[in-house]
Design a protein around this motif. Sequence first.
Motif, PDB file in Angstrom:
ATOM      1  N   PHE A 169      62.865   5.828  60.407  1.00 14.08           N
ATOM      2  CA  PHE A 169      62.190   5.148  59.302  1.00 14.08           C
ATOM      3  C   PHE A 169      62.713   5.661  57.964  1.00 14.08           C
ATOM      4  CE2 PHE A 169      58.708   4.904  56.185  1.00 14.08           C
ATOM      5  CZ  PHE A 169      58.550   3.527  56.138  1.00 14.08           C
ATOM      6  N   VAL A 170      62.981   6.949  57.862  1.00 16.10           N
ATOM      7  CA  VAL A 170      63.553   7.503  56.627  1.00 16.10           C
ATOM      8  C   VAL A 170      64.911   6.869  56.353  1.00 16.10           C
ATOM      9  CG1 VAL A 170      64.307   9.611  55.456  1.00 16.10           C
ATOM     10  CG2 VAL A 170      62.293   9.669  56.947  1.00 16.10           C
ATOM     11  N   THR A 171      65.722   6.750  57.404  1.00  9.58           N
ATOM     12  CA  THR A 171      67.033   6.113  57.265  1.00  9.58           C
ATOM     13  C   THR A 171      66.885   4.647  56.868  1.00  9.58           C
ATOM     14  OG1 THR A 171      67.945   7.604  58.938  1.00  9.58           O
ATOM     15  CG2 THR A 171      69.198   5.608  58.452  1.00  9.58           C
ATOM     16  N   MET A 172      65.946   3.969  57.493  1.00  3.31           N
ATOM     17  CA  MET A 172      65.719   2.557  57.197  1.00  3.31           C
ATOM     18  C   MET A 172      65.367   2.348  55.722  1.00  3.31           C
ATOM     19  SD  MET A 172      62.810   0.078  58.868  1.00  3.31           S
ATOM     20  CE  MET A 172      63.153  -1.651  59.167  1.00  3.31           C
ATOM     21  N   MET A 173      64.467   3.153  55.207  1.00  5.25           N
ATOM     22  CA  MET A 173      64.047   2.999  53.820  1.00  5.25           C
ATOM     23  C   MET A 173      65.173   3.373  52.845  1.00  5.25           C
ATOM     24  SD  MET A 173      61.046   1.693  53.687  1.00  5.25           S
ATOM     25  CE  MET A 173      61.696   0.642  54.986  1.00  5.25           C
ATOM     26  N   LYS A 174      65.997   4.324  53.240  1.00  4.63           N
ATOM     27  CA  LYS A 174      67.164   4.664  52.410  1.00  4.63           C
ATOM     28  C   LYS A 174      68.141   3.491  52.359  1.00  4.63           C
ATOM     29  CE  LYS A 174      70.896   8.061  51.934  1.00  4.63           C
ATOM     30  NZ  LYS A 174      71.539   9.258  52.536  1.00  4.63           N
ATOM     31  N   ASP A 175      68.336   2.825  53.491  1.00  5.77           N
ATOM     32  CA  ASP A 175      69.248   1.682  53.558  1.00  5.77           C
ATOM     33  C   ASP A 175      68.717   0.477  52.783  1.00  5.77           C
ATOM     34  OD1 ASP A 175      71.034   3.073  55.138  1.00  5.77           O
ATOM     35  OD2 ASP A 175      70.469   2.086  57.014  1.00  5.77           O
ATOM     36  N   LEU A 176      67.447   0.159  52.993  1.00  2.00           N
ATOM     37  CA  LEU A 176      66.895  -1.089  52.476  1.00  2.00           C
ATOM     38  C   LEU A 176      66.452  -1.001  51.022  1.00  2.00           C
ATOM     39  CD1 LEU A 176      64.768  -2.335  55.506  1.00  2.00           C
ATOM     40  CD2 LEU A 176      67.205  -2.659  55.039  1.00  2.00           C
ATOM     41  N   LYS A 177      66.018   0.188  50.625  1.00  2.00           N
ATOM     42  CA  LYS A 177      65.548   0.388  49.242  1.00  2.00           C
ATOM     43  C   LYS A 177      64.390  -0.556  48.891  1.00  2.00           C
ATOM     44  CE  LYS A 177      69.945   2.250  47.583  1.00  2.00           C
ATOM     45  NZ  LYS A 177      70.496   2.444  48.949  1.00  2.00           N
ATOM     46  N   VAL A 178      63.540  -0.832  49.850  1.00  2.00           N
ATOM     47  CA  VAL A 178      62.323  -1.614  49.608  1.00  2.00           C
ATOM     48  C   VAL A 178      61.234  -0.628  49.189  1.00  2.00           C
ATOM     49  CG1 VAL A 178      60.558  -3.067  50.650  1.00  2.00           C
ATOM     50  CG2 VAL A 178      62.963  -3.374  51.280  1.00  2.00           C
ATOM     51  N   PRO A 179      60.626  -0.808  48.026  1.00  2.00           N
ATOM     52  CA  PRO A 179      59.639   0.175  47.565  1.00  2.00           C
ATOM     53  C   PRO A 179      58.337   0.088  48.353  1.00  2.00           C
ATOM     54  CG  PRO A 179      59.712  -1.682  46.066  1.00  2.00           C
ATOM     55  CD  PRO A 179      60.826  -1.899  47.061  1.00  2.00           C
ATOM     56  N   PHE A 180      57.722   1.231  48.564  1.00  2.00           N
ATOM     57  CA  PHE A 180      56.387   1.259  49.146  1.00  2.00           C
ATOM     58  C   PHE A 180      55.668   2.499  48.631  1.00  2.00           C
ATOM     59  CE2 PHE A 180      58.651   4.003  52.067  1.00  2.00           C
ATOM     60  CZ  PHE A 180      57.713   4.941  52.477  1.00  2.00           C
ATOM     61  N   THR A 181      54.362   2.523  48.817  1.00  2.00           N
ATOM     62  CA  THR A 181      53.546   3.665  48.415  1.00  2.00           C
ATOM     63  C   THR A 181      52.903   4.246  49.662  1.00  2.00           C
ATOM     64  OG1 THR A 181      53.094   2.676  46.258  1.00  2.00           O
ATOM     65  CG2 THR A 181      51.623   4.430  46.978  1.00  2.00           C
ATOM     66  N   MET A 182      53.052   5.555  49.857  1.00  2.00           N
ATOM     67  CA  MET A 182      52.463   6.195  51.033  1.00  2.00           C
ATOM     68  C   MET A 182      51.198   6.947  50.632  1.00  2.00           C
ATOM     69  SD  MET A 182      55.605   8.818  51.731  1.00  2.00           S
ATOM     70  CE  MET A 182      56.634   9.334  50.341  1.00  2.00           C
ATOM     71  N   PHE A 183      50.092   6.579  51.283  1.00  2.00           N
ATOM     72  CA  PHE A 183      48.799   7.233  51.075  1.00  2.00           C
ATOM     73  C   PHE A 183      48.620   8.242  52.208  1.00  2.00           C
ATOM     74  CE2 PHE A 183      48.475   3.426  48.591  1.00  2.00           C
ATOM     75  CZ  PHE A 183      47.622   3.745  47.533  1.00  2.00           C
ATOM     76  N   LEU A 184      48.797   9.515  51.885  1.00  2.00           N
ATOM     77  CA  LEU A 184      48.905  10.547  52.920  1.00  2.00           C
ATOM     78  C   LEU A 184      47.624  11.357  53.063  1.00  2.00           C
ATOM     79  CD1 LEU A 184      52.529  11.846  52.213  1.00  2.00           C
ATOM     80  CD2 LEU A 184      51.781  10.068  53.827  1.00  2.00           C
ATOM     81  N   THR A 185      47.306  11.652  54.330  1.00  2.00           N
ATOM     82  CA  THR A 185      46.174  12.509  54.707  1.00  2.00           C
ATOM     83  C   THR A 185      46.721  13.850  55.170  1.00  2.00           C
ATOM     84  OG1 THR A 185      44.817  10.620  55.367  1.00  2.00           O
ATOM     85  CG2 THR A 185      44.252  12.752  56.326  1.00  2.00           C
ATOM     86  N   ASP A 186      46.188  14.927  54.630  1.00  2.00           N
ATOM     87  CA  ASP A 186      46.741  16.236  54.969  1.00  2.00           C
ATOM     88  C   ASP A 186      46.651  16.538  56.458  1.00  2.00           C
ATOM     89  OD1 ASP A 186      47.877  18.820  53.892  1.00  2.00           O
ATOM     90  OD2 ASP A 186      46.118  19.586  54.961  1.00  2.00           O
ATOM     91  N   ALA A 187      45.550  16.180  57.097  1.00  2.00           N
ATOM     92  CA  ALA A 187      45.406  16.465  58.532  1.00  2.00           C
ATOM     93  C   ALA A 187      46.490  15.785  59.354  1.00  2.00           C
ATOM     94  CB  ALA A 187      44.025  16.008  59.005  1.00  2.00           C
ATOM     95  N   ALA A 188      47.024  14.670  58.867  1.00  2.00           N
ATOM     96  CA  ALA A 188      48.056  13.931  59.605  1.00  2.00           C
ATOM     97  C   ALA A 188      49.458  14.440  59.319  1.00  2.00           C
ATOM     98  CB  ALA A 188      47.970  12.447  59.268  1.00  2.00           C
ATOM     99  N   ILE A 189      49.685  15.024  58.153  1.00  2.00           N
ATOM    100  CA  ILE A 189      51.048  15.395  57.764  1.00  2.00           C
ATOM    101  C   ILE A 189      51.337  16.881  57.857  1.00  2.00           C
ATOM    102  CG2 ILE A 189      51.120  13.414  56.206  1.00  2.00           C
ATOM    103  CD1 ILE A 189      50.947  15.380  53.858  1.00  2.00           C
ATOM    104  N   ARG A 190      50.301  17.714  58.005  1.00  2.00           N
ATOM    105  CA  ARG A 190      50.516  19.161  57.883  1.00  2.00           C
ATOM    106  C   ARG A 190      51.423  19.732  58.965  1.00  2.00           C
ATOM    107  NH1 ARG A 190      44.461  20.315  59.444  1.00  2.00           N
ATOM    108  NH2 ARG A 190      44.197  19.989  57.211  1.00  2.00           N
ATOM    109  N   ALA A 191      51.534  19.046  60.108  1.00  2.00           N
ATOM    110  CA  ALA A 191      52.425  19.542  61.160  1.00  2.00           C
ATOM    111  C   ALA A 191      53.895  19.438  60.756  1.00  2.00           C
ATOM    112  CB  ALA A 191      52.187  18.780  62.459  1.00  2.00           C
ATOM    113  N   ASP A 192      54.203  18.591  59.776  1.00  2.00           N
ATOM    114  CA  ASP A 192      55.601  18.419  59.360  1.00  2.00           C
ATOM    115  C   ASP A 192      55.657  17.910  57.915  1.00  2.00           C
ATOM    116  OD1 ASP A 192      58.322  18.128  59.194  1.00  2.00           O
ATOM    117  OD2 ASP A 192      58.504  16.585  60.749  1.00  2.00           O
ATOM    118  N   TYR A 193      55.261  18.759  56.986  1.00  2.71           N
ATOM    119  CA  TYR A 193      55.329  18.376  55.574  1.00  2.71           C
ATOM    120  C   TYR A 193      56.737  17.934  55.152  1.00  2.71           C
ATOM    121  CZ  TYR A 193      50.663  20.451  54.656  1.00  2.71           C
ATOM    122  OH  TYR A 193      49.319  20.745  54.636  1.00  2.71           O
ATOM    123  N   PRO A 194      57.803  18.626  55.609  1.00  2.00           N
ATOM    124  CA  PRO A 194      59.145  18.260  55.131  1.00  2.00           C
ATOM    125  C   PRO A 194      59.563  16.835  55.453  1.00  2.00           C
ATOM    126  CG  PRO A 194      59.180  20.473  56.073  1.00  2.00           C
ATOM    127  CD  PRO A 194      57.844  19.882  56.404  1.00  2.00           C
TER     128      PRO A 194
END
Length: 280
Positions: free
Chosen positions: A113-138
Amino acid sequence: MKKTIALWAALTTVALLVTGCTVEEPAAAQTPAPARTTAPAAGHEAPEAPGAAAAAAYRRWGLKPFAAPPAPPAVKPVARAAGGPVPVISEIPTREKIVFITIDDGAEKDPEFVTMMKDLKVPFTMFLTDAAIRADYPYFAPLVAQGHGLANHTLTHPNLRTLSPEAQRREICGQQTRLKQRYGTTPRLFRPPYGNWNEATRAAAGECGLDAIVLWRESMQIKNMQYQRGDRKLHPGDIVLAHFRGPSELKGRTMTEMTATLLRKIQEQGFTVARLEDYV
């Protein structure tokens, strides 16, 4: 010495003519090249036309390029008045055929998905929850670096309407601090989990420095969009909800497959995608 330089220049010119190469003139002296009327010689690639690289990137994902969105308005159509309550929005007031993509939570962390967004350059906004992302912040750092919006979706994804005003403030302000620490950017936008909010939520969002509470008009499911309106169509300025989800939640489909389907459905209705932060 002058004879040596002249001889070297003559030999160089002959060599260039033999190999088919030419010396590039300085930019100010160049004139437009005539249109090619024959196929390029074997072993030489024809130069890509403008937009060809973008088209190739889209083809890799089975898509066609989006039309460029209009220039952002000089004055944002959604703004919090000084000292006023935080606005709550599901759409942006505009007549342009644009929509805004938002992606919630952060549970799925698909590198493609990171590669896809780099290729397509379609803007989006990510609404992040800490409990969901803390396992892999990077994982989310490259998406932030690509210029996609970083927004607040609480620390633990509770139903805020069941919490006291102080507990709501901790959830919202705590995630503001966490995201700033991790990504160097303080969010301006907030989405309450499940879309559930009350006036205590709005007050807490204001105290935490947020500019708007963002809801949605459509949500992307596995293969289809779910619409709030009876006509089951996109409208100018609609905010579209999706989630960071993977095969276990998408019946075997990947995050990139779901995203590609979402983008096709937007295109099929004649819309393009704009950056939410340019309008709020």
